[in-house]
Design a protein around this motif. Sequence first.
Motif: not given
Length: 312
Positions: A126-140
């Motif tokens: 899902k490369p197009l959705q990657y920036p919106t899914i794997m945000t800094k908050n999500a990673v944290t």
Amino acid sequence: MDDDLNVTHIKLGGFVEMDKYRYLYFLTLFAVYILIICSNSTIVFLICIHKNLHGPMYVFIAALLLNCVLYSTVVYPKLLTDFLSKEQIISYPACLFQFFAFYSLGGSEFLLLSAMAYDRYVSICKPLQYPTIMTKNAVTAFLVLCWIVPASHVAVQTILSAKAKLCDLNLNSVFCNNAIYRLQCVESRIIRIFGVVCLLDLVILPLLFIVFTYVRILVISYRSCKEVRKKAAETCLPHLLVLISFSFLTVYDVSVARVDTDFPKTARLIMTLQIVLYHPLFNPFIYGLKMKEIFQRLKILLCKAQTIKTDI
């Protein structure tokens, strides 16, 4: 049996021919420990100082390598001290703390590998959705859960073990692993049940999730163009190698560490040390050599170090 001794001191009986090989053991494992700290820390340092390595995948790699350093530090300092001591003993509270930290960080390893698998799945599938899914908050949030969930699980077992009565003070291991259950007068049914829950939540379910995720990545990559297949191979292969390595060692720890004492002592020592010997060294070399961006930065760092050495 002296109740104070029962509570406070455990003899570590997993060592082999200490009088003969004491200094060889010490020098070998001291060198390994220094190598573990330096190799893992070097990769973490490179990820921290280079902005192009601040993506979610590299953050998870840094967290995994930091976890390896902590995992090793739980065992090595005490192990090295024991090699130079006349008696290999540990207080029971300290033994329980080592048990807690060892399995908590071990569980974190599987959850971090699960988070990395999910990151690769989103990136490739899902490369197009990657920036919106794997945000800094999500990673944290992923990182916090990867350390909090195992700690909360293992804490319950540790507290229950602290309340259990001991009938044996000789632990057939070189550090406090799940062999401590064999010291208890009666193996608690609650501890056994919760052990199964921990195994399910921290090992089996993450493993199934990782396998499912990489199968999905493999299927989608096979149907895609050559560039996608290349990206999948370059970024997923190191994770899979690390997963396979740690999974085999976990199977050993879960199965063999609790068998009867007729298992050869030397073989038990060798297998036990592999858990804290090969895997923490394996990770930095895999990520340093197989991850293209990290490898390039590592080469530059080594070239600079060589240049400085030559100038001196």
